[in-house]
Enzyme design. Structure first.
Site, PDB file in Angstrom:
ATOM      1  NE  ARG A 303      -4.221  -1.364  -0.037  1.00  0.00           N
ATOM      2  CZ  ARG A 303      -4.267  -2.435  -0.846  1.00  0.00           C
ATOM      3  NH1 ARG A 303      -3.232  -2.730  -1.625  1.00  0.00           N
ATOM      4  NH2 ARG A 303      -5.342  -3.182  -0.886  1.00  0.00           N
ATOM      5  CD  GLU A 332      -3.663   3.046  -5.190  1.00  0.00           C
ATOM      6  OE1 GLU A 332      -4.690   2.392  -5.469  1.00  0.00           O
ATOM      7  OE2 GLU A 332      -2.617   2.515  -4.802  1.00  0.00           O
ATOM      8  CG  HIS A 351      -3.709  -0.901  -6.792  1.00  0.00           C
ATOM      9  ND1 HIS A 351      -4.172  -0.284  -5.662  1.00  0.00           N
ATOM     10  CD2 HIS A 351      -3.623  -2.220  -6.470  1.00  0.00           C
ATOM     11  CE1 HIS A 351      -4.368  -1.181  -4.699  1.00  0.00           C
ATOM     12  NE2 HIS A 351      -4.039  -2.364  -5.180  1.00  0.00           N
ATOM     13  CB  ALA A 354      -5.226  -7.993  -7.489  1.00  0.00           C
TER      14      ALA A 354
HETATM   15  N1  LIG Z   1      -0.981  -4.381  -5.223  1.00  0.00           N
HETATM   16  C1  LIG Z   1      -1.982  -5.234  -5.160  1.00  0.00           C
HETATM   17  O1  LIG Z   1      -2.771  -5.319  -6.083  1.00  0.00           O
HETATM   18  C2  LIG Z   1      -2.144  -6.101  -3.973  1.00  0.00           C
HETATM   19  C3  LIG Z   1      -1.734  -5.648  -2.757  1.00  0.00           C
HETATM   20  N2  LIG Z   1      -1.884  -6.428  -1.660  1.00  0.00           N
HETATM   21  C4  LIG Z   1      -1.421  -5.863  -0.386  1.00  0.00           C
HETATM   22  O2  LIG Z   1      -0.513  -6.767   0.188  1.00  0.00           O
HETATM   23  C5  LIG Z   1      -0.794  -6.862   1.570  1.00  0.00           C
HETATM   24  C6  LIG Z   1      -0.350  -8.213   2.065  1.00  0.00           C
HETATM   25  O3  LIG Z   1      -1.190  -9.209   1.518  1.00  0.00           O
HETATM   26  P1  LIG Z   1      -1.142 -10.702   2.064  1.00  0.00           P
HETATM   27  O4  LIG Z   1       0.243 -11.181   1.999  1.00  0.00           O
HETATM   28  O5  LIG Z   1      -2.184 -11.437   1.332  1.00  0.00           O
HETATM   29  O6  LIG Z   1      -1.566 -10.469   3.579  1.00  0.00           O
HETATM   30  P2  LIG Z   1      -1.133 -11.364   4.822  1.00  0.00           P
HETATM   31  O7  LIG Z   1      -2.035 -10.945   5.904  1.00  0.00           O
HETATM   32  O8  LIG Z   1      -1.077 -12.784   4.414  1.00  0.00           O
HETATM   33  O9  LIG Z   1       0.342 -10.871   5.146  1.00  0.00           O
HETATM   34  C7  LIG Z   1       0.645  -9.651   5.736  1.00  0.00           C
HETATM   35  C8  LIG Z   1       1.823  -9.888   6.668  1.00  0.00           C
HETATM   36  O10 LIG Z   1       2.282  -8.627   7.118  1.00  0.00           O
HETATM   37  C9  LIG Z   1       2.717  -8.822   8.444  1.00  0.00           C
HETATM   38  N3  LIG Z   1       2.846  -7.565   9.152  1.00  0.00           N
HETATM   39  C10 LIG Z   1       1.900  -6.872   9.813  1.00  0.00           C
HETATM   40  N4  LIG Z   1       2.441  -5.776  10.362  1.00  0.00           N
HETATM   41  C11 LIG Z   1       3.742  -5.772  10.049  1.00  0.00           C
HETATM   42  C12 LIG Z   1       4.820  -4.894  10.326  1.00  0.00           C
HETATM   43  N5  LIG Z   1       4.653  -3.790  11.061  1.00  0.00           N
HETATM   44  N6  LIG Z   1       6.027  -5.207   9.832  1.00  0.00           N
HETATM   45  C13 LIG Z   1       6.204  -6.314   9.092  1.00  0.00           C
HETATM   46  N7  LIG Z   1       5.235  -7.184   8.810  1.00  0.00           N
HETATM   47  C14 LIG Z   1       4.006  -6.907   9.270  1.00  0.00           C
HETATM   48  C15 LIG Z   1       1.707  -9.761   9.029  1.00  0.00           C
HETATM   49  O11 LIG Z   1       2.210 -10.424  10.154  1.00  0.00           O
HETATM   50  C16 LIG Z   1       1.460 -10.698   7.884  1.00  0.00           C
HETATM   51  O12 LIG Z   1       2.281 -11.856   7.987  1.00  0.00           O
HETATM   52  C17 LIG Z   1      -2.289  -6.615   1.670  1.00  0.00           C
HETATM   53  O13 LIG Z   1      -2.636  -6.108   2.928  1.00  0.00           O
HETATM   54  C18 LIG Z   1      -2.541  -5.636   0.596  1.00  0.00           C
HETATM   55  O14 LIG Z   1      -2.436  -4.357   1.128  1.00  0.00           O
HETATM   56  C19 LIG Z   1      -2.432  -7.676  -1.717  1.00  0.00           C
HETATM   57  C20 LIG Z   1      -2.855  -8.171  -2.923  1.00  0.00           C
HETATM   58  C21 LIG Z   1      -2.773  -7.403  -4.151  1.00  0.00           C
HETATM   59  O1  LIG Z   2      -6.193  -7.308  -2.907  1.00  0.00           O
HETATM   60  C1  LIG Z   2      -5.600  -6.252  -2.660  1.00  0.00           C
HETATM   61  O2  LIG Z   2      -5.240  -5.908  -1.552  1.00  0.00           O
HETATM   62  C2  LIG Z   2      -5.330  -5.331  -3.741  1.00  0.00           C
HETATM   63  O3  LIG Z   2      -4.669  -4.360  -3.521  1.00  0.00           O
HETATM   64  C3  LIG Z   2      -5.960  -5.544  -5.027  1.00  0.00           C
HETATM   65  O4  LIG Z   2      -6.659  -4.380  -5.303  1.00  0.00           O
HETATM   66  P1  LIG Z   2      -7.758  -4.341  -6.450  1.00  0.00           P
HETATM   67  O5  LIG Z   2      -8.809  -5.324  -6.064  1.00  0.00           O
HETATM   68  O6  LIG Z   2      -7.089  -4.725  -7.710  1.00  0.00           O
HETATM   69  O7  LIG Z   2      -8.270  -2.947  -6.437  1.00  0.00           O
END
Ligand SMILES: NC(=O)C1=CN([C@@H]2O[C@H](COP(=O)(O)OP(=O)(O)OC[C@H]3O[C@@H](n4cnc5c(N)ncnc54)[C@H](O)[C@@H]3O)[C@@H](O)[C@H]2O)C=CC1
Ligand SMILES: O=C(O)C(=O)COP(=O)(O)O
Length: 615
Positions: A303, A332, A351, A354
């Site tokens: 993010r 965004e 972005h 996903a």
């Molecule tokens: N750019 C995109 O389209 C996408 C972005 N994301 C972002 O990626 C993030 C992570 O997704 P997932 O891996 O599925 O979530 P997840 O919940 O599996 O992993 C997040 C990890 O971050 C850790 N965490 C929390 N606070 C922390 C800190 N202060 N320092 C270090 N680690 C910390 C947690 O312990 C957890 O293991 C989502 O929250 C979302 O914001 C996810 C999918 C797509």
């Molecule tokens: O799953 C997430 O956290 C994402 O950031 C994906 O975002 P989007 O659904 O592509 O707007």
């Protein structure tokens, strides 16, 4: 005679109240005698399918009131583009309104007509949205992982469940992270733009190699660990920082978990994969950049808000950070003249983490199933603001859930006006060890039973604990181990309201608490104890409790008065201290007797006090 007629509670715990209502506007009922107000804007959605597991209850309910399920085809507002497979699933079950790019005002205008809202990252679901929904919105589905665009506190306060689709886009996000890592290291985007401008700049776009370099994965969750796995395949030395990640998961893929400072001191590349939370907001700032290895390269597919973007521009300008590859931004889309996006050492994507065909179909199906399940009253496995309870546990607890609400409702109706309820003690008697008996739902339902009849708030599993706390209601739970069958989760459940006066003095147990106890018999909830008196009455319809002198003829007299008014008695049970001393008669009635009839019962000389309780 110290009789009391309590205000009727029109929807009290009837099984159909657990189905969908047809009304969308809150109905408020006021009762002059008690000033009890009971507002009910919708089904007390619990994330539970409670109406069906007990056939007897369902049969009985059919003729008793309007069946509300037929009128209920919920409306789902899909506010951002969702894969077709998900939309098809939703359309089978609900009216689906796909309206994209809504302003906050437009969203607020629509939301009071919607039962569910599905968003991606582009829609901010703010407190205003929940307020504008006027209680109709029951579930927000986030078609993706990050839920920072949904105000969870506001959702919880309004009893709205939030579900997400946390797994279907993990690989897509990880692949995009790797794509940015490689593209940044080899200047792919910049070189492409240069060629399209008619140039051939081989010396300008000399890159850096990845093999042997150290990558720090910040946030070792689903995406972070997939990035780590892939980076290992590229020959990188991968370390990770995540205060909550188990070391064995990291060890399993050959990644060392290190402290935040160690990660940023030693890394050549830093890849961000933590959620945006108050703790991670602007985690990368001037102070952090002052500690990094000079010339570090940063990838952000998490993010934008995790980085102080102005600080990053400064770090890029002075060479502390050699390059950044960013998929996400604080705002965004970012402003057109964003210094960060325009920076020559920045590779930016809008972005897209996903955004693969596969991930979008997967996410759409995952969220559609979660939203449909939630609207049907099932507990969602991906609930973000409610406890997750496995389906088999739910089905086993279903009759106890009904019992819990009814005991709460009974107990609160026994309180004398003016004495506020502060303490509730629930005692479960069971042969199960605590780990094998999840009481969160039961506690939520007792809370619902206690609070809803005396306030205008709507309570479900999402907001029960929160609402109890807000109202200063302390609910404690205790367990008594009983060596009995392990098959039934509970032998009995007792609800004690402490430090209150009762309008039915016999409901006070020796400890001075209003005490009611119930059990489930053949799938039907029964009231088995009032105060210190054992009774046995099935908790269906309504109950009249009378304390009388134990002498012949009482039952006949009460039965006659009710019979004359065509009030059908479903159950009758007498609990007494000793023959010919005090006794409690618990009478289950299908219909609600009118005031005149209740008055006549109170005038029977042997009856010392009585109370009519609506379930
Ligand atoms: N750019 C995109 O389209 C996408 C972005 N994301 C972002 O990626 C993030 C992570 O997704 P997932 O891996 O599925 O979530 P997840 O919940 O599996 O992993 C997040 C990890 O971050 C850790 N965490 C929390 N606070 C922390 C800190 N202060 N320092 C270090 N680690 C910390 C947690 O312990 C957890 O293991 C989502 O929250 C979302 O914001 C996810 C999918 C797509
Ligand atoms: O799953 C997430 O956290 C994402 O950031 C994906 O975002 P989007 O659904 O592509 O707007």
């Amino acid at each position: 005679m110290a009789g009391a007629v309590l205000a009727p509670l029109p929807y009290a715990a009837a099984p159909e109240a657990l189905l969908w209502p047809s009304a969308t506007t809150p109905a408020i009922y006021s009762f002059s005698s008690s000033s009890f107000r009971f507002a009910r804007s919708r089904s007390p959605f619990l994330g539970l399918r409670l109406s069906y597991p007990i056939p007897a209850l369902r049969r009985r309910s059919a003729g008793r009131g309007p069946r509300i399920e037929a009128a209920a085809r919920p409306t789902v507002l899909v506010a951002e583009k969702l894969g077709e497979a998900g939309l098809a699933l939703l359309r089978k079950f609900a009216n689906v309104d796909c309206s994209y790019n809504l302003s906050l005002e437009e969203l607020c205008a629509k939301i009071s007509l919607c039962d569910a809202l599905i968003v991606r990252s582009g829609t901010k679901v703010t407190p205003e949205v929940f307020e504008a929904s006027k209680g109709r919105l029951k579930v927000v589905g986030r078609a993706g992982a990050g839920i920072d665009n949904v105000d969870l506190q506001a959702a919880t306060e309004s009893g709205c469940l939030v579900v997400n689709a946390p797994t279907a886009n993990t690989v897509a996000a990880a692949e995009h992270g790797i794509a940015l890592l490689v593209a940044m290291a080899r200047n792919v985007a910049q070189a492409d733009a240069s060629m399209k401008a008619g140039k051939w700049q081989r010396n300008k776009y000399v890159g850096v190699s990845l093999v042997g370099k150290t990558l720090a994965v910040m946030g070792f969750g689903k995406v972070g660990s997939e990035v780590a796995r892939r980076a290992k395949g590229l020959g990188m030395n991968v370390i990770a920082h995540d205060p909550y990640a188990p070391a064995d998961r990291a060890n399993a893929i050959g990644v060392e978990l290190v402290s935040f400072d160690e990660a940023i001191y030693t890394a050549d590349f830093i890849s961000l994969h933590m959620p945006l939370t108050p703790t991670t907001a602007k985690l990368f700032n001037d102070e952090t950049f002052a500690k990094v290895k000079k010339g570090v390269r940063i990838i952000n597919v998490a993010r934008g808000g995790v980085i102080d973007e102005d600080a990053l521009v400064r770090a890029l300008d002075n060479g502390t950070v050699a390059q950044a590859a960013l998929d996400v931004f604080t705002v965004e889309p970012p402003p057109k003249d964003s210094k960060l996006v325009m920076h020559e050492n920045v590779t930016a994507t809008p972005h897209l983490g996903a955004s693969t065909v596969e991930a979008q179909e997967g996410v759409a199906v995952e969220i559609a199933e979660a939203v449909i399940g939630a609207l049907k009253g099932e507990l969602a496995a991906t609930a973000v603001n409610a406890p997750m309870v496995p389906a088999e546990v739910l089905s086993e607890l279903a009759p106890y859930v009904i019992l819990a609400e009814k005991l709460g409702r009974l107990a609160v109706q026994l309180v004398a006006g003016g004495s506020g309820i502060k303490g509730v003690k629930v005692v479960y008697t069971s042969a199960r060890v605590p780990d094998d008996l999840d009481t969160r739902i039961l506690r939520a339902m007792i809370t619902k039973g206690i609070i809803e009849p005396i306030s205008s708030v709507f309570i479900n599993i999402v907001n029960a604990d929160y609402t109890a706390k807000q109202r200063g209601l302390r609910i404690s739970e205790a367990r008594i181990y009983r060596d009995s069958s392990l098959e039934a989760p509970l032998d009995s459940m007792q609800v004690h309201l402490t430090n209150v006066e009762s309008k039915f003095a016999s409901a006070l147990s020796d400890s001075g608490d209003i005490t009611v106890e119930g059990r489930v018999k053949d799938g039907i909830p029964h009231l088995t104890l009032v105060g210190s008196f054992s009774v046995d009455v099935s908790l269906e319809g309504n109950v009249i409790l009378c304390r009388n002198v134990d002498q012949p003829g009482n039952i006949g007299q009460v039965g006659k008065i009710l019979g004359e008014q065509n009030v059908n008695i479903s159950f009758m049970s007498v609990g007494r201290t000793a023959p010919r001393k005090q006794a409690i008669m618990a009478i289950g009635v299908d219909e609600e007797p009118d005031k005149e009839t209740l008055k006549k019962i109170g005038e029977i000389p042997a009856i010392k006090e009585f109370v009519f309780l609506k379930l």
